[in-house]
Design a protein around this motif. Structure first.
Motif, mmCIF file in Angstrom:
data_model
loop_
_atom_site.group_PDB
_atom_site.id
_atom_site.type_symbol
_atom_site.label_atom_id
_atom_site.label_comp_id
_atom_site.label_asym_id
_atom_site.label_seq_id
_atom_site.Cartn_x
_atom_site.Cartn_y
_atom_site.Cartn_z
ATOM 1 N N LEU A 48 0.824 -1.203 0.000
ATOM 2 C CA LEU A 48 0.000 0.000 0.000
ATOM 3 C C LEU A 48 0.865 1.263 0.000
ATOM 4 C CD1 LEU A 48 -3.031 0.951 0.326
ATOM 5 C CD2 LEU A 48 -2.461 1.211 2.728
ATOM 6 N N ILE A 49 1.873 1.303 0.844
ATOM 7 C CA ILE A 49 2.736 2.480 0.957
ATOM 8 C C ILE A 49 3.555 2.687 -0.309
ATOM 9 C CG2 ILE A 49 4.721 3.421 2.200
ATOM 10 C CD1 ILE A 49 3.481 2.094 4.740
ATOM 11 N N THR A 50 4.108 1.610 -0.858
ATOM 12 C CA THR A 50 4.905 1.757 -2.081
ATOM 13 C C THR A 50 4.024 2.146 -3.266
ATOM 14 O OG1 THR A 50 4.801 -0.641 -2.447
ATOM 15 C CG2 THR A 50 6.782 0.228 -1.370
ATOM 16 N N ALA A 51 2.796 1.640 -3.303
ATOM 17 C CA ALA A 51 1.882 2.019 -4.387
ATOM 18 C C ALA A 51 1.544 3.502 -4.306
ATOM 19 C CB ALA A 51 0.613 1.172 -4.323
ATOM 20 N N LEU A 52 1.264 3.982 -3.109
ATOM 21 C CA LEU A 52 0.962 5.412 -2.947
ATOM 22 C C LEU A 52 2.148 6.288 -3.335
ATOM 23 C CD1 LEU A 52 -1.086 5.423 0.375
ATOM 24 C CD2 LEU A 52 -1.911 5.996 -1.909
ATOM 25 N N ALA A 53 3.343 5.867 -2.936
ATOM 26 C CA ALA A 53 4.543 6.638 -3.286
ATOM 27 C C ALA A 53 4.746 6.670 -4.795
ATOM 28 C CB ALA A 53 5.765 6.026 -2.602
ATOM 29 N N ALA A 54 4.550 5.547 -5.454
ATOM 30 C CA ALA A 54 4.728 5.493 -6.907
ATOM 31 C C ALA A 54 3.693 6.353 -7.618
ATOM 32 C CB ALA A 54 4.641 4.050 -7.390
ATOM 33 N N ILE A 55 2.461 6.331 -7.134
ATOM 34 C CA ILE A 55 1.410 7.149 -7.758
ATOM 35 C C ILE A 55 1.727 8.631 -7.604
ATOM 36 C CG2 ILE A 55 -1.002 7.855 -7.531
ATOM 37 C CD1 ILE A 55 -1.660 4.924 -6.907
ATOM 38 N N VAL A 56 2.146 9.034 -6.423
ATOM 39 C CA VAL A 56 2.440 10.458 -6.181
ATOM 40 C C VAL A 56 3.626 10.910 -7.036
ATOM 41 C CG1 VAL A 56 3.297 12.093 -4.454
ATOM 42 C CG2 VAL A 56 1.424 10.541 -3.893
ATOM 43 N N VAL A 57 4.713 10.141 -7.018
ATOM 44 C CA VAL A 57 5.893 10.538 -7.794
ATOM 45 C C VAL A 57 5.583 10.535 -9.283
ATOM 46 C CG1 VAL A 57 8.242 9.856 -8.416
ATOM 47 C CG2 VAL A 57 7.534 9.810 -6.034
ATOM 48 N N GLY A 58 4.876 9.513 -9.756
ATOM 49 C CA GLY A 58 4.528 9.453 -11.171
ATOM 50 C C GLY A 58 3.609 10.589 -11.585
ATOM 51 N N ALA A 59 2.628 10.910 -10.757
ATOM 52 C CA ALA A 59 1.697 11.984 -11.091
ATOM 53 C C ALA A 59 2.388 13.342 -11.089
ATOM 54 C CB ALA A 59 0.529 11.991 -10.117
ATOM 55 N N VAL A 60 3.241 13.585 -10.108
ATOM 56 C CA VAL A 60 3.955 14.866 -10.051
ATOM 57 C C VAL A 60 4.889 15.003 -11.251
ATOM 58 C CG1 VAL A 60 5.708 16.160 -8.771
ATOM 59 C CG2 VAL A 60 3.755 15.178 -7.571
ATOM 60 N N HIS A 61 5.608 13.931 -11.562
ATOM 61 C CA HIS A 61 6.529 14.004 -12.696
ATOM 62 C C HIS A 61 5.761 14.125 -14.011
ATOM 63 C CE1 HIS A 61 10.522 13.592 -14.432
ATOM 64 N NE2 HIS A 61 9.908 12.980 -15.432
ATOM 65 N N GLY A 62 4.679 13.380 -14.143
ATOM 66 C CA GLY A 62 3.881 13.473 -15.361
ATOM 67 C C GLY A 62 3.252 14.842 -15.541
ATOM 68 N N GLY A 63 2.842 15.451 -14.446
ATOM 69 C CA GLY A 63 2.259 16.790 -14.522
ATOM 70 C C GLY A 63 3.260 17.861 -14.871
ATOM 71 N N ASN A 64 4.511 17.644 -14.500
ATOM 72 C CA ASN A 64 5.549 18.640 -14.766
ATOM 73 C C ASN A 64 6.348 18.365 -16.029
ATOM 74 O OD1 ASN A 64 4.966 20.149 -12.465
ATOM 75 N ND2 ASN A 64 6.279 18.862 -11.192
ATOM 76 N N ALA A 65 6.084 17.247 -16.700
ATOM 77 C CA ALA A 65 6.850 16.877 -17.886
ATOM 78 C C ALA A 65 6.486 17.793 -19.049
ATOM 79 C CB ALA A 65 6.572 15.426 -18.258
ATOM 80 N N ALA A 66 7.511 18.299 -19.700
ATOM 81 C CA ALA A 66 7.301 19.149 -20.870
ATOM 82 C C ALA A 66 7.368 18.280 -22.114
ATOM 83 C CB ALA A 66 8.379 20.225 -20.924
ATOM 84 N N GLY A 67 6.440 18.458 -22.999
ATOM 85 C CA GLY A 67 6.432 17.655 -24.221
ATOM 86 C C GLY A 67 5.589 16.414 -24.053
ATOM 87 N N GLY A 68 5.599 15.584 -25.059
ATOM 88 C CA GLY A 68 4.777 14.384 -25.043
ATOM 89 C C GLY A 68 5.613 13.129 -24.927
ATOM 90 N N LEU A 69 4.983 12.019 -25.287
ATOM 91 C CA LEU A 69 5.686 10.746 -25.246
ATOM 92 C C LEU A 69 6.789 10.725 -26.298
ATOM 93 C CD1 LEU A 69 2.674 8.302 -24.888
ATOM 94 C CD2 LEU A 69 4.323 8.898 -23.142
ATOM 95 N N GLY A 70 7.904 10.100 -25.950
ATOM 96 C CA GLY A 70 9.008 9.975 -26.890
ATOM 97 C C GLY A 70 9.936 11.164 -26.949
#
Length: 105
Positions: A48-70
């Motif tokens: 549960l804790i590792t899943a929450l950490a992965a979701i938060v880090v992934g969401a923050v990084h995805g929200g701040n990522a410039a550009g698209g896939l590739g």
């Protein structure tokens, strides 16, 4: 500090963070499956804790990522981290419910 893996390819900060988040999310899925197979509350809590950490880090990084896939900014890794984290979260929740439920006699 980029990590040089092969000629012409380096794993910089933009890819390293979401890749690590995706690996942590995969660990949460494996831990949750183990907790489902053999009900064990501490393993389910780790999942549960590792899943929450992965979701938060992934969401923050995805929200701040410039550009698209590739584009090399790690957006694909962030999406994978959020998706696997959500699966791990669901399975960990099921494992926690199973571990706290009293057997019906």
């Amino acid at each position: 500090m980029p990590v040089h893996l092969a000629a012409g390819y380096e794993l910089g900060h933009g890819r390293l963070v979401p890749t690590l988040a995706a690996i942590i999310a995969l660990v949460s899925v494996v831990a949750a499956i183990r907790a489902l197979v053999r009900p064990h509350r501490p393993t389910a809590l780790v999942a549960l804790i590792t899943a929450l950490a992965a979701i938060v880090v992934g969401a923050v990084h995805g929200g701040n990522a410039a550009g698209g896939l590739g584009t090399g900014n790690g957006l694909a890794g962030a999406v994978v981290a959020v998706a696997l984290g959500a699966i791990g979260l669901l399975l960990a929740g099921l494992a926690l419910l199973r571990s706290t439920r009293k057997p019906v006699a």
